[in-house]
Design an enzyme around this catalytic site. Structure first.
Site, PDB file in Angstrom:
ATOM      1  N   TYR A 111     -25.055   4.691  11.994  1.00 40.07           N
ATOM      2  CA  TYR A 111     -24.593   3.403  11.462  1.00 40.07           C
ATOM      3  C   TYR A 111     -24.818   3.345   9.954  1.00 40.07           C
ATOM      4  O   TYR A 111     -23.947   2.901   9.205  1.00 40.07           O
ATOM      5  CB  TYR A 111     -25.343   2.251  12.144  1.00 40.07           C
ATOM      6  CG  TYR A 111     -24.802   0.893  11.770  1.00 40.07           C
ATOM      7  CD1 TYR A 111     -23.884   0.252  12.597  1.00 40.07           C
ATOM      8  CD2 TYR A 111     -25.188   0.255  10.593  1.00 40.07           C
ATOM      9  CE1 TYR A 111     -23.362  -0.986  12.264  1.00 40.07           C
ATOM     10  CE2 TYR A 111     -24.667  -0.979  10.238  1.00 40.07           C
ATOM     11  CZ  TYR A 111     -23.760  -1.607  11.069  1.00 40.07           C
ATOM     12  OH  TYR A 111     -23.249  -2.829  10.722  1.00 40.07           O
ATOM     13  N   PHE A 163       2.771  -3.360  -4.826  1.00 36.10           N
ATOM     14  CA  PHE A 163       3.144  -3.139  -3.428  1.00 36.10           C
ATOM     15  C   PHE A 163       2.978  -4.447  -2.640  1.00 36.10           C
ATOM     16  O   PHE A 163       2.183  -5.314  -3.026  1.00 36.10           O
ATOM     17  CB  PHE A 163       2.281  -2.016  -2.820  1.00 36.10           C
ATOM     18  CG  PHE A 163       2.665  -1.727  -1.394  1.00 36.10           C
ATOM     19  CD1 PHE A 163       3.904  -1.180  -1.092  1.00 36.10           C
ATOM     20  CD2 PHE A 163       1.803  -2.033  -0.349  1.00 36.10           C
ATOM     21  CE1 PHE A 163       4.271  -0.947   0.228  1.00 36.10           C
ATOM     22  CE2 PHE A 163       2.169  -1.791   0.971  1.00 36.10           C
ATOM     23  CZ  PHE A 163       3.405  -1.253   1.264  1.00 36.10           C
ATOM     24  N   ASP A 164       3.713  -4.590  -1.519  1.00 36.58           N
ATOM     25  CA  ASP A 164       3.728  -5.842  -0.728  1.00 36.58           C
ATOM     26  C   ASP A 164       2.337  -6.365  -0.383  1.00 36.58           C
ATOM     27  O   ASP A 164       2.073  -7.558  -0.501  1.00 36.58           O
ATOM     28  CB  ASP A 164       4.416  -5.705   0.628  1.00 36.58           C
ATOM     29  CG  ASP A 164       5.607  -4.811   0.661  1.00 36.58           C
ATOM     30  OD1 ASP A 164       5.973  -4.260  -0.389  1.00 36.58           O
ATOM     31  OD2 ASP A 164       6.177  -4.680   1.743  1.00 36.58           O
ATOM     32  N   ASP A 175      -3.942   1.267  -8.088  1.00 34.19           N
ATOM     33  CA  ASP A 175      -3.614   1.323  -6.660  1.00 34.19           C
ATOM     34  C   ASP A 175      -3.207   2.773  -6.447  1.00 34.19           C
ATOM     35  O   ASP A 175      -2.117   3.191  -6.803  1.00 34.19           O
ATOM     36  CB  ASP A 175      -2.468   0.354  -6.360  1.00 34.19           C
ATOM     37  CG  ASP A 175      -1.991   0.469  -4.906  1.00 34.19           C
ATOM     38  OD1 ASP A 175      -2.435   1.390  -4.203  1.00 34.19           O
ATOM     39  OD2 ASP A 175      -1.158  -0.362  -4.497  1.00 34.19           O
ATOM     40  N   ALA A 229      -2.844   5.026  -3.853  1.00 32.23           N
ATOM     41  CA  ALA A 229      -2.411   5.616  -2.579  1.00 32.23           C
ATOM     42  C   ALA A 229      -1.781   7.005  -2.771  1.00 32.23           C
ATOM     43  O   ALA A 229      -2.042   7.921  -2.002  1.00 32.23           O
ATOM     44  CB  ALA A 229      -1.421   4.679  -1.890  1.00 32.23           C
ATOM     45  N   LYS A 281      -2.116   8.077   2.808  1.00 33.80           N
ATOM     46  CA  LYS A 281      -1.052   8.777   2.084  1.00 33.80           C
ATOM     47  C   LYS A 281      -1.605  10.112   1.556  1.00 33.80           C
ATOM     48  O   LYS A 281      -1.652  11.084   2.282  1.00 33.80           O
ATOM     49  CB  LYS A 281      -0.519   7.907   0.937  1.00 33.80           C
ATOM     50  CG  LYS A 281       0.409   6.788   1.403  1.00 33.80           C
ATOM     51  CD  LYS A 281      -0.327   5.573   1.836  1.00 33.80           C
ATOM     52  CE  LYS A 281       0.595   4.389   2.071  1.00 33.80           C
ATOM     53  NZ  LYS A 281      -0.157   3.240   2.617  1.00 33.80           N
ATOM     54  N   HIS A 323      10.270  -9.224   8.043  1.00 38.41           N
ATOM     55  CA  HIS A 323      10.929  -7.951   8.380  1.00 38.41           C
ATOM     56  C   HIS A 323      10.314  -7.247   9.586  1.00 38.41           C
ATOM     57  O   HIS A 323      10.992  -6.522  10.291  1.00 38.41           O
ATOM     58  CB  HIS A 323      10.961  -7.017   7.167  1.00 38.41           C
ATOM     59  CG  HIS A 323       9.616  -6.642   6.636  1.00 38.41           C
ATOM     60  ND1 HIS A 323       8.803  -7.546   5.990  1.00 38.41           N
ATOM     61  CD2 HIS A 323       8.938  -5.478   6.655  1.00 38.41           C
ATOM     62  CE1 HIS A 323       7.692  -6.938   5.627  1.00 38.41           C
ATOM     63  NE2 HIS A 323       7.739  -5.679   6.027  1.00 38.41           N
TER      64      HIS A 323
HETATM   65  N1  F0G Z   1      -0.573   0.376  -1.917  1.00 39.10           N
HETATM   66  C1  F0G Z   1       0.543   1.111  -1.813  1.00 39.10           C
HETATM   67  C2  F0G Z   1       1.188   1.640  -3.051  1.00 39.10           C
HETATM   68  C3  F0G Z   1       1.091   1.360  -0.542  1.00 39.10           C
HETATM   69  O1  F0G Z   1       2.214   2.076  -0.450  1.00 39.10           O
HETATM   70  C4  F0G Z   1       0.445   0.852   0.610  1.00 39.10           C
HETATM   71  C5  F0G Z   1       0.989   1.095   1.937  1.00 39.10           C
HETATM   72  C6  F0G Z   1      -0.725   0.101   0.437  1.00 39.10           C
HETATM   73  C7  F0G Z   1      -1.217  -0.111  -0.845  1.00 39.10           C
HETATM   74  C8  F0G Z   1      -1.470  -0.476   1.610  1.00 39.10           C
HETATM   75  O2  F0G Z   1      -2.137   0.495   2.300  1.00 39.10           O
HETATM   76  O3  F0G Z   1      -1.085   0.491   4.570  1.00 39.10           O
HETATM   77  O4  F0G Z   1      -3.291   1.582   4.147  1.00 39.10           O
HETATM   78  O5  F0G Z   1      -3.105  -0.870   4.148  1.00 39.10           O
HETATM   79  N2  F0G Z   1       2.152   1.519   2.153  1.00 39.10           N
HETATM   80  C9  F0G Z   1       2.739   1.871   3.441  1.00 39.10           C
HETATM   81  C10 F0G Z   1       4.178   2.259   3.259  1.00 39.10           C
HETATM   82  C11 F0G Z   1       2.540   0.865   4.527  1.00 39.10           C
HETATM   83  O6  F0G Z   1       4.893   2.433   4.263  1.00 39.10           O
HETATM   84  O7  F0G Z   1       4.618   2.438   2.114  1.00 39.10           O
HETATM   85  P1  F0G Z   1      -2.423   0.421   3.881  1.00 39.10           P
END
Ligand code: F0G
Length: 458
Positions: free
Chosen positions: A72, A124-125, A215, A217, A258, A450
């Site tokens: 843990y 990103f969204d 960010d 990823a 990613k 979506h």
């Molecule tokens: N930032 C970027 C640039 C991303 O592309 C994503 C996720 C996230 C943050 C969030 O990360 O999914 O691990 O919580 N992108 C995926 C996509 C979902 O299909 O592009 P997560």
């Protein structure tokens, strides 16, 4: 003769995929209400919905799964990951999280408050979601070239320094808790940010006393583009470039699904001890104790190993090269795409592809459905359905670009699959003049529609 390129790995385990008929797909997609998220995965032949968490782990990553320390607190797998993050990114503090958006939640809880302004390059969204959820505002400062799919620019993820400085001048510094730089920039097509731009953005942030957060990823793909497109970096290793990139940042969030090639995982990293301590409290509240952050010990080990592999040049050459291969094939058939291709996906310009479908009938979604029917290939709409309605007027928001994203999972498909995808889309392109009707919405959720939208043919 020159030897052709070949992947620097071979296949040890395979997963059979079912080749369905068009008749089957017609009935399945109707049952799924023309929403590709509603399809069972065994009804998809080639799955390009996302490159997130869909990669194939190496034998070394699988051995880390067995070596995982499930304590843990103080797990050895945690220390393994801490060492890799220290060495690779040069960041002294880090917290694990179960995925990228969880890292955003933890870090933003410590940094963002109501009424704040958060500039960046096409957030990103989930990043935007976490900003707006806190009643703060995301300001997009991406360069204009990014929104024109036809012109070539080697770094379409770059920030416009004029737009950024304008934002810094317009609002008081205490209203701007951070600037987010997304490397590579997913929303604009997996497009990279140059080292020069990273340096300039960092200098501007320092001038105004605003922390710069990456960010990250797809940071390794970004480093690959710097090495192959920016002068002065051709002889540096990906790991050296990575170290330099992060030297300009005060902190970072990462979705490790990613570029760390794991199926689940994420983290945040920073330089400031006080920020780390503040974020630790939120980590414990939302994710778990600071040495596991919502992950199993085995996940931490696989992530550490994945970060090392994901920053190897040979791997990246094969990975980014495969995306470019698909892009070139599509271009040779005349299919309009965002150029140049990005690191993780090919973005098809649906407005140019299906000009006879009115924008009110969702061009990119219509194209995604046509591609599925043609070849069982699942992409994702990055267009009007994703853009949602205006929160006040409730009118559809029509984004500048209406795109179909074909995201390529890492180390999963061969170039025969790429040929198949390109041929499927080329067949749709050939009959594009006959496609003049799209879709209409039968059901939609008030936000993030979506994922669960239900559609009917017009
Ligand atoms: N930032 C970027 C640039 C991303 O592309 C994503 C996720 C996230 C943050 C969030 O990360 O999914 O691990 O919580 N992108 C995926 C996509 C979902 O299909 O592009 P997560």
């Amino acid at each position: 003769m020159n030897l052709p390129f070949a992947e620097p790995f071979k296949i040890k385990v395979i997963e059979p995929i079912y080749r369905s008929s068009r008749e089957e797909r017609e009935s399945w997609i109707k049952e799924a209400r023309y929403n590709l998220f509603n399809l069972r995965s065994d009804r998809v032949f080639i799955d390009l919905l996302t490159d997130s968490g869909t990669g194939a782990m190496s034998q070394y990553q699988w051995s880390e799964i067995m070596l995982g320390d499930e304590s843990y607190a103080g797990s050895l797998s945690y220390f393994k990951l801490k060492d890799v993050i220290n060495n690779l990114l040069g960041m002294p503090y880090f917290l694990p999280s179960h995925q990228g958006r969880a890292a955003e939640n933890v870090l933003f809880s410590a940094m963002i408050k109501e009424g704040d302004i958060v500039p960046g390059n096409s957030h990103f969204d989930t990043t935007k979601g976490h900003i707006e959820f806190r009643r703060a505002k995301a300001v997009d400062c991406t360069i204009d070239e990014s929104f024109n799919t036809e012109i070539y620019h080697p770094f379409k993820g770059n920030v416009s320094l004029e737009k950024l400085e304008e934002t810094y001048k317009k609002y008081p510094t205490e209203k701007i808790p951070l600037c987010v730089l997304t490397i590579t920039c997913n929303t604009s097509g997996g497009q990279p940010v140059s080292m020069q731009n990273i340096k300039d953005v960092s200098a501007l942030c320092k001038k105004y006393g605003i922390p710069l957060i990456f960010d990250s990823a797809r940071f390794a793909e970004n480093a690959y583009f710097i090495k192959t497109r920016e002068s002065g970096y051709e002889n540096k290793t990906i790991k050296e470039i990575t170290k330099e990139m992060f030297s300009y940042a005060d902190g970072a969030t990462m979705s490790s699904k990613k570029d760390a090639i794991v199926n689940i995982g994420g983290f945040l990293a920073c330089r400031d001890k006080e920020l780390f301590q503040k974020a630790s409290t939120y980590c414990i509240m939302f994710e778990g104790f600071v040495t596991y952050g919502g992950l199993a010990g085995r996940d931490l080990g696989a992530l550490a190993q994945g970060l090392m592999e994901g920053t190897e040049f040979d791997y990246l050459e094969a990975r980014v090269g495969q995306v470019a291969y698909l892009g070139e094939k599509l271009k040779s058939y005349g299919v309009p795409i965002q150029q140049p291709t990005g690191g993780h996906a090919v973005f098809v310009d649906a407005k140019k592809f299906l000009p006879n479908v009115p924008k009110e009938e969702y061009q990119a979604q219509t194209l995604a459905i046509e591609l599925y029917l043609e070849g069982g290939v699942r992409g994702v709409e990055i267009g009007t359905i994703l853009a949602d309605r205006d929160p006040v007027s409730r009118e559809n928001r029509y984004p500048a670009l209406e795109l179909l994203r074909l995201a390529i999972p890492r180390r999963v498909y061969t170039n025969n699959h790429m040929d198949y995808i390109a041929a499927s889309l080329a067949n749709v392109y050939e009959r594009r003049d006959k496609i003049n009707k799209g879709l209409k919405i039968a059901y939609e959720a008030p936000i993030m529609r979506h994922f669960t939208v239900e559609l009917e043919r017009v």
